[in-house]
Design a protein around this motif. Sequence first.
Motif, PDB file in Angstrom:
ATOM      1  N   ALA A   8       0.827  -1.209   0.000  1.00 53.99           N
ATOM      2  CA  ALA A   8       0.000   0.000   0.000  1.00 53.99           C
ATOM      3  C   ALA A   8       0.856   1.250   0.000  1.00 53.99           C
ATOM      4  O   ALA A   8       0.472   2.286  -0.545  1.00 53.99           O
ATOM      5  N   GLU A   9       2.051   1.159   0.594  1.00 55.01           N
ATOM      6  CA  GLU A   9       2.921   2.326   0.659  1.00 55.01           C
ATOM      7  C   GLU A   9       3.397   2.765  -0.720  1.00 55.01           C
ATOM      8  O   GLU A   9       3.722   3.935  -0.935  1.00 55.01           O
ATOM      9  N   TYR A  10       3.443   1.819  -1.653  1.00 51.59           N
ATOM     10  CA  TYR A  10       3.821   2.194  -3.013  1.00 51.59           C
ATOM     11  C   TYR A  10       2.685   2.958  -3.690  1.00 51.59           C
ATOM     12  O   TYR A  10       2.909   3.879  -4.468  1.00 51.59           O
ATOM     13  N   LYS A  11       1.464   2.547  -3.386  1.00 54.19           N
ATOM     14  CA  LYS A  11       0.308   3.172  -4.024  1.00 54.19           C
ATOM     15  C   LYS A  11       0.001   4.557  -3.463  1.00 54.19           C
ATOM     16  O   LYS A  11      -0.431   5.449  -4.191  1.00 54.19           O
ATOM     17  N   ASP A  12       0.197   4.731  -2.163  1.00 54.61           N
ATOM     18  CA  ASP A  12      -0.143   6.033  -1.577  1.00 54.61           C
ATOM     19  C   ASP A  12       1.056   6.974  -1.468  1.00 54.61           C
ATOM     20  O   ASP A  12       0.933   8.100  -0.980  1.00 54.61           O
ATOM     21  N   GLY A  13       2.228   6.506  -1.913  1.00 57.83           N
ATOM     22  CA  GLY A  13       3.400   7.377  -1.953  1.00 57.83           C
ATOM     23  C   GLY A  13       4.137   7.548  -0.655  1.00 57.83           C
ATOM     24  O   GLY A  13       4.965   8.453  -0.521  1.00 57.83           O
ATOM     25  N   THR A  14       3.880   6.675   0.331  1.00 58.18           N
ATOM     26  CA  THR A  14       4.536   6.817   1.630  1.00 58.18           C
ATOM     27  C   THR A  14       5.773   5.935   1.770  1.00 58.18           C
ATOM     28  O   THR A  14       6.404   5.922   2.830  1.00 58.18           O
ATOM     29  N   TYR A  15       6.109   5.196   0.703  1.00 52.75           N
ATOM     30  CA  TYR A  15       7.251   4.287   0.804  1.00 52.75           C
ATOM     31  C   TYR A  15       8.550   5.077   0.940  1.00 52.75           C
ATOM     32  O   TYR A  15       8.796   6.059   0.241  1.00 52.75           O
ATOM     33  N   VAL A  16       9.375   4.631   1.859  1.00 56.99           N
ATOM     34  CA  VAL A  16      10.682   5.243   2.084  1.00 56.99           C
ATOM     35  C   VAL A  16      11.746   4.174   1.867  1.00 56.99           C
ATOM     36  O   VAL A  16      11.686   3.097   2.466  1.00 56.99           O
ATOM     37  N   THR A  17      12.678   4.450   1.002  1.00 56.98           N
ATOM     38  CA  THR A  17      13.729   3.480   0.715  1.00 56.98           C
ATOM     39  C   THR A  17      14.538   3.191   1.973  1.00 56.98           C
ATOM     40  O   THR A  17      15.052   4.121   2.610  1.00 56.98           O
ATOM     41  N   PRO A  18      14.664   1.927   2.357  1.00 56.65           N
ATOM     42  CA  PRO A  18      15.400   1.600   3.580  1.00 56.65           C
ATOM     43  C   PRO A  18      16.893   1.834   3.406  1.00 56.65           C
ATOM     44  O   PRO A  18      17.432   1.705   2.299  1.00 56.65           O
ATOM     45  N   ILE A  19      17.538   2.164   4.473  1.00 56.29           N
ATOM     46  CA  ILE A  19      18.992   2.324   4.477  1.00 56.29           C
ATOM     47  C   ILE A  19      19.610   0.969   4.795  1.00 56.29           C
ATOM     48  O   ILE A  19      19.454   0.447   5.900  1.00 56.29           O
ATOM     49  N   LEU A  20      20.272   0.390   3.815  1.00 61.17           N
ATOM     50  CA  LEU A  20      20.823  -0.944   3.980  1.00 61.17           C
ATOM     51  C   LEU A  20      22.205  -0.900   4.616  1.00 61.17           C
ATOM     52  O   LEU A  20      23.001  -0.003   4.332  1.00 61.17           O
TER      53      LEU A  20
END
Length: 259
Positions: free
Chosen positions: A81-93
Amino acid sequence: FDIREIQELSLEGLTVKEPTLLYTFDGHKESKKTNDLYSVTSRLINEVMSGRNGTIMSELIDGTHAHQRQAFIPLGGNRYAEYKDGTYVTPILKTRARQELNEIARARSGIVKKAMQHAWSGYKKYAYGKDELLPLSNGGQDNWGGMGTTLVDSLSTLWMMGMKEEFWEARDWVRDNLNFNKVQGGVSVFETTIRNLGGLLSAYDLSGDKIFLEKADDLGMRLMRAFESRTGIPYSETELFDGGRSYNTGWHSNEAVLS
């Protein structure tokens, strides 16, 4: 249920369950046994196609199709859902995690390259310079006007996969054999633009070899004839040879194919 729809669904990872015999309701390749099914006054046949992206049910009731398309529900609930609503944050690996992902990517890329090498070796052996390879008969055909469409369309892939020897060999074919003035008959403006013109321009952008730019410029000028219409909307087909004309084919009618 239209057999062509079933064939298309199979390409999307969907499987057909019950009945085991697929009836060709669209009338293609019907046999007497199949046609007998139509004479039944009241008959119910269920087709259930399911896969990772949902389920499609089709019924034939008294000769009428009734499609039931269940709403798509992502596996595991409302995933991503985070991809669809724009809330996804790229994790720091962390360093180790990044290294593991890089190792997986390198392993996968090697397999993909081997697949490309296999496909290209077949094309080179049986249909080099032809528009398309016929893998079952080990031959080739020029059904795109004889412009080496597969070769030109593959140039950027060869370069990006590090297949430089194959790339430069293909460049030599383009330099010595690609002549748009010799292309007989009409060609699709859309397909020729994305595959041939696009292939030549991307090859020039990657390699800097001016032979690709020269061929692209020649092709682009010939394609411009398609835009010489009353409205400026391009015709769907054009003849690339000198003095050729542009037109819409019968199945295009008065419509333009832009994508």
